[in-house]
Design a protein around this motif. Sequence first.
Motif, PDB file in Angstrom:
ATOM      1  N   ASP A 141       0.960  -1.294   0.115  1.00  0.00           N
ATOM      2  CA  ASP A 141      -0.049   0.011   0.050  1.00  0.00           C
ATOM      3  C   ASP A 141       0.912   1.286   0.156  1.00  0.00           C
ATOM      4  N   LEU A 142       1.734   1.160   0.751  1.00  0.00           N
ATOM      5  CA  LEU A 142       2.895   2.488   1.035  1.00  0.00           C
ATOM      6  C   LEU A 142       3.971   1.938   1.794  1.00  0.00           C
ATOM      7  N   GLU A 143       4.962   2.777   1.334  1.00  0.00           N
ATOM      8  CA  GLU A 143       6.244   2.304   2.034  1.00  0.00           C
ATOM      9  C   GLU A 143       6.756   3.479   2.916  1.00  0.00           C
ATOM     10  N   VAL A 144       7.401   3.144   3.978  1.00  0.00           N
ATOM     11  CA  VAL A 144       7.879   4.190   5.054  1.00  0.00           C
ATOM     12  C   VAL A 144       9.402   3.728   5.009  1.00  0.00           C
ATOM     13  N   TYR A 145       9.908   5.272   5.193  1.00  0.00           N
ATOM     14  CA  TYR A 145      11.231   5.185   5.191  1.00  0.00           C
ATOM     15  C   TYR A 145      11.952   5.862   6.597  1.00  0.00           C
ATOM     16  N   ILE A 146      12.721   5.363   7.144  1.00  0.00           N
ATOM     17  CA  ILE A 146      13.131   5.791   8.573  1.00  0.00           C
ATOM     18  C   ILE A 146      14.437   6.007   8.831  1.00  0.00           C
ATOM     19  N   ASP A 147      14.837   6.856   9.808  1.00  0.00           N
ATOM     20  CA  ASP A 147      16.169   6.886  10.112  1.00  0.00           C
ATOM     21  C   ASP A 147      16.742   5.643  10.987  1.00  0.00           C
ATOM     22  N   GLY A 148      15.914   5.353  12.014  1.00  0.00           N
ATOM     23  CA  GLY A 148      16.133   3.977  12.840  1.00  0.00           C
ATOM     24  C   GLY A 148      16.603   4.355  13.852  1.00  0.00           C
TER      25      GLY A 148
ATOM     26  N   ALA B 150       7.595  -2.351   3.863  1.00  0.00           N
ATOM     27  CA  ALA B 150       6.690  -2.279   2.820  1.00  0.00           C
ATOM     28  C   ALA B 150       5.446  -2.479   3.700  1.00  0.00           C
ATOM     29  N   CYS B 151       4.468  -1.344   3.752  1.00  0.00           N
ATOM     30  CA  CYS B 151       3.425  -1.419   4.408  1.00  0.00           C
ATOM     31  C   CYS B 151       2.225  -1.840   3.594  1.00  0.00           C
ATOM     32  N   GLY B 152       1.297  -2.577   4.304  1.00  0.00           N
ATOM     33  CA  GLY B 152      -0.087  -3.218   3.794  1.00  0.00           C
ATOM     34  C   GLY B 152      -0.562  -4.118   4.434  1.00  0.00           C
ATOM     35  N   GLN B 153      -1.652  -5.012   3.953  1.00  0.00           N
ATOM     36  CA  GLN B 153      -2.386  -5.833   4.806  1.00  0.00           C
ATOM     37  C   GLN B 153      -1.230  -7.082   5.028  1.00  0.00           C
ATOM     38  N   ASN B 154      -1.058  -7.327   6.507  1.00  0.00           N
ATOM     39  CA  ASN B 154      -0.290  -8.387   6.899  1.00  0.00           C
ATOM     40  C   ASN B 154       1.306  -8.163   6.574  1.00  0.00           C
ATOM     41  N   LEU B 155       1.625  -7.067   6.270  1.00  0.00           N
ATOM     42  CA  LEU B 155       3.121  -6.537   6.061  1.00  0.00           C
ATOM     43  C   LEU B 155       3.540  -5.747   7.314  1.00  0.00           C
ATOM     44  N   VAL B 156       3.964  -4.644   6.998  1.00  0.00           N
ATOM     45  CA  VAL B 156       4.438  -3.580   8.003  1.00  0.00           C
ATOM     46  C   VAL B 156       2.936  -2.828   8.309  1.00  0.00           C
ATOM     47  N   HIS B 157       2.651  -2.674   9.571  1.00  0.00           N
ATOM     48  CA  HIS B 157       1.710  -1.590  10.112  1.00  0.00           C
ATOM     49  C   HIS B 157       2.450  -0.478  10.677  1.00  0.00           C
TER      50      HIS B 157
ATOM     51  N   PHE C 125       0.678   6.202  13.999  1.00  0.00           N
ATOM     52  CA  PHE C 125       1.177   7.554  14.189  1.00  0.00           C
ATOM     53  C   PHE C 125       0.937   7.979  15.676  1.00  0.00           C
ATOM     54  N   VAL C 126       2.253   8.529  16.049  1.00  0.00           N
ATOM     55  CA  VAL C 126       2.118   9.202  17.474  1.00  0.00           C
ATOM     56  C   VAL C 126       2.277  10.393  17.651  1.00  0.00           C
ATOM     57  N   ARG C 127       1.123  10.979  18.480  1.00  0.00           N
ATOM     58  CA  ARG C 127       0.992  12.357  18.455  1.00  0.00           C
ATOM     59  C   ARG C 127       0.628  12.526  20.018  1.00  0.00           C
ATOM     60  N   ASP C 128       1.357  13.345  20.804  1.00  0.00           N
ATOM     61  CA  ASP C 128       1.200  13.478  22.422  1.00  0.00           C
ATOM     62  C   ASP C 128       1.061  12.141  23.262  1.00  0.00           C
ATOM     63  N   SER C 129       2.015  11.133  22.846  1.00  0.00           N
ATOM     64  CA  SER C 129       1.891   9.808  23.524  1.00  0.00           C
ATOM     65  C   SER C 129       0.772   9.048  23.219  1.00  0.00           C
ATOM     66  N   VAL C 130      -0.110   9.374  22.404  1.00  0.00           N
ATOM     67  CA  VAL C 130      -1.247   8.500  22.003  1.00  0.00           C
ATOM     68  C   VAL C 130      -0.901   7.947  20.756  1.00  0.00           C
ATOM     69  N   GLU C 131      -1.082   6.749  20.213  1.00  0.00           N
ATOM     70  CA  GLU C 131      -0.851   6.151  19.107  1.00  0.00           C
ATOM     71  C   GLU C 131      -2.229   5.860  18.339  1.00  0.00           C
ATOM     72  N   SER C 132      -2.137   6.073  17.083  1.00  0.00           N
ATOM     73  CA  SER C 132      -3.230   5.635  16.166  1.00  0.00           C
ATOM     74  C   SER C 132      -2.960   4.783  15.092  1.00  0.00           C
ATOM     75  N   VAL C 133      -3.369   3.738  15.064  1.00  0.00           N
ATOM     76  CA  VAL C 133      -2.943   2.622  14.132  1.00  0.00           C
ATOM     77  C   VAL C 133      -3.481   3.350  12.652  1.00  0.00           C
ATOM     78  N   LEU C 134      -2.627   3.335  11.772  1.00  0.00           N
ATOM     79  CA  LEU C 134      -3.022   3.806  10.512  1.00  0.00           C
ATOM     80  C   LEU C 134      -3.885   2.862   9.753  1.00  0.00           C
ATOM     81  N   ASP C 135      -5.159   3.289   9.099  1.00  0.00           N
ATOM     82  CA  ASP C 135      -5.789   2.544   8.251  1.00  0.00           C
ATOM     83  C   ASP C 135      -5.407   2.867   6.732  1.00  0.00           C
ATOM     84  N   PHE C 136      -4.731   2.227   5.978  1.00  0.00           N
ATOM     85  CA  PHE C 136      -4.137   2.283   4.630  1.00  0.00           C
ATOM     86  C   PHE C 136      -5.201   2.692   3.690  1.00  0.00           C
ATOM     87  N   ASP C 137      -6.467   2.163   3.878  1.00  0.00           N
ATOM     88  CA  ASP C 137      -7.442   2.341   3.076  1.00  0.00           C
ATOM     89  C   ASP C 137      -7.988   4.018   3.015  1.00  0.00           C
TER      90      ASP C 137
END
Length: 168
Positions: free
Chosen positions: A61-68, A117-124, A127-139
């Motif tokens: 669905d999408l790709e994420v690139y991170i510093d690590g 590699a992000c998508g169904q059954n891949l990487v999920h 997003f973290v804002r003010d210590s609250v995590e919200s799982v990203l719905d790709f669709d």
Amino acid sequence: GRLGNSMGPHFSRRRPAFRVNVCNSRRLAPAVAVMCGICSTKLFDGERIFAVGPGSQRHIDLEVYIDGTTEQPALAVFEGNPAQLNCLRRCHEREGRFLIASRGSFIDTHGFNFAGACGQNLVHLSFVRDSVESVLDFDEFLSGDGSFRAATRVTLNGTQLDGVEVLG
């Protein structure tokens, strides 16, 4: 050059937060958590230097690139290649897949240290804002205005073009 390479060495010391969204016009949260899409083990937690872009293959669905900088100890090497990583439970190895590529892999990390590699059954992602995590719905994330998925198929001089945004 690649975006990650353009940032130069020790970028995280000079700029502790940096995020780029190439998928749509939405503003991203200050940080992202990267998880296994099967067991939800966190692979990176609270990355503040990251970019998201369109998937390079149909099943992504999408790709994420991170510093690590927030790499978790829950990473396992895939098939002896230290540039290909999975969660410690090795959820994706039965399918012959790995979730995270690091520099030196055949996967283009666009100059960042890691790509997922992000998508169904891949990487999920969460997003973290003010210590609250919200799982990203790709669709939902990829269906809004300005998204590359919302672009229209256009025929130009007899050739069909996908991913073209029709303006005006």
